[in-house]
Design a protein around this motif. Sequence first.
Motif, mmCIF file in Angstrom:
data_model
loop_
_atom_site.group_PDB
_atom_site.id
_atom_site.type_symbol
_atom_site.label_atom_id
_atom_site.label_comp_id
_atom_site.label_asym_id
_atom_site.label_seq_id
_atom_site.Cartn_x
_atom_site.Cartn_y
_atom_site.Cartn_z
ATOM 1 N N ALA A 102 0.842 -1.206 0.000
ATOM 2 C CA ALA A 102 0.000 0.000 0.000
ATOM 3 C C ALA A 102 0.878 1.256 0.000
ATOM 4 O O ALA A 102 0.624 2.208 -0.748
ATOM 5 N N THR A 103 1.923 1.262 0.816
ATOM 6 C CA THR A 103 2.843 2.421 0.867
ATOM 7 C C THR A 103 3.480 2.645 -0.500
ATOM 8 O O THR A 103 3.572 3.778 -0.981
ATOM 9 N N ALA A 104 3.898 1.561 -1.146
ATOM 10 C CA ALA A 104 4.564 1.655 -2.454
ATOM 11 C C ALA A 104 3.650 2.300 -3.489
ATOM 12 O O ALA A 104 4.115 2.979 -4.405
ATOM 13 N N TYR A 107 -0.622 4.780 -0.847
ATOM 14 C CA TYR A 107 -1.797 4.734 0.038
ATOM 15 C C TYR A 107 -1.380 4.723 1.496
ATOM 16 O O TYR A 107 -0.306 4.222 1.850
ATOM 17 N N GLY A 108 -2.270 5.215 2.335
ATOM 18 C CA GLY A 108 -2.122 5.050 3.768
ATOM 19 C C GLY A 108 -2.712 3.696 4.153
ATOM 20 O O GLY A 108 -3.564 3.149 3.434
ATOM 21 N N SER A 109 -2.272 3.180 5.276
ATOM 22 C CA SER A 109 -2.799 1.887 5.730
ATOM 23 C C SER A 109 -2.557 1.749 7.232
ATOM 24 O O SER A 109 -1.728 2.464 7.801
ATOM 25 N N LEU A 139 -7.114 -7.002 10.302
ATOM 26 C CA LEU A 139 -7.869 -6.120 9.406
ATOM 27 C C LEU A 139 -6.891 -5.050 8.958
ATOM 28 O O LEU A 139 -6.274 -4.388 9.792
ATOM 29 N N VAL A 140 -6.725 -4.903 7.639
ATOM 30 C CA VAL A 140 -5.866 -3.835 7.117
ATOM 31 C C VAL A 140 -6.760 -2.806 6.431
ATOM 32 O O VAL A 140 -7.485 -3.139 5.488
ATOM 33 N N VAL A 141 -6.726 -1.598 6.942
ATOM 34 C CA VAL A 141 -7.512 -0.499 6.363
ATOM 35 C C VAL A 141 -6.611 0.235 5.368
ATOM 36 O O VAL A 141 -5.447 0.522 5.675
ATOM 37 N N ILE A 142 -7.142 0.497 4.171
ATOM 38 C CA ILE A 142 -6.332 1.109 3.107
ATOM 39 C C ILE A 142 -7.121 2.229 2.425
ATOM 40 O O ILE A 142 -8.317 2.103 2.187
ATOM 41 N N GLY A 143 -6.418 3.308 2.097
ATOM 42 C CA GLY A 143 -7.033 4.404 1.339
ATOM 43 C C GLY A 143 -6.068 5.567 1.255
ATOM 44 O O GLY A 143 -4.973 5.522 1.828
#
Length: 165
Positions: A102-104, A107-109, A139-143
């Motif tokens: 996600a970082t790559a 995105y935040g996570s 649970l991984v929150v991504i956005g």
Amino acid sequence: MDILLERKSCRSYKTDPVPQEDLDYILHAAMSAPSAMNTRPWHFIVIKNKETHTKIIQIHKASQMLANAPLGIIVCGDVTKQYKNYLQQDCGACTQNMLLGATAKGYGSVWCGIYPIEERVKAFADLLNLPQNIVPFSLVVIGKQSEYIKEKQRWEPEKIRYEKW
Ligand SMILES: Cc1cc2nc3c(=O)[nH]c(=O)nc-3n(C[C@H](O)[C@H](O)[C@H](O)COP(=O)(O)O)c2cc1C
């Protein structure tokens, strides 16, 4: 190295959706994690439905940030596929790879823990209709981030020893 040092837990999101191409990259990163005897005992449930998000927040009070995020991913482990008792380590490596993926992609996570908190494990298993052999691990929150997160300084040379304690 930059991605490793840049990753930080994000707890404030924009509602913008995550394109499928980016989601697939993040899941591919998760699936590329190491696992004991290469068992790859993980499964993923991508949750975009806002009603389900509300139910998750009710059962996991420390996942409030999901309210504004476009999606959460439940990393699950199959107890029948693990080698010895390594399921937790395998799912942990998988979760970390997901955060880095996600970082790559910009995105935040954040990693929200489920296993081994028994009441959370049970509540997620019921909510998601999980088969007996499938354990909800994280649970991984991504956005997209909606806040600036301060740089962190984590270099602690006093924790390093060479050859012996
Ligand atoms: C096993 C585990 C469980 C966590 N559970 C939560 C959680 O439920 N909610 C949350 O906001 N952060 C959670 N975190 C994130 C940690 O709070 C965070 O990683 C830590 O404060 C360090 O900050 P950083 O990720 O920005 O480096 C969890 C992290 C781990 C590894």
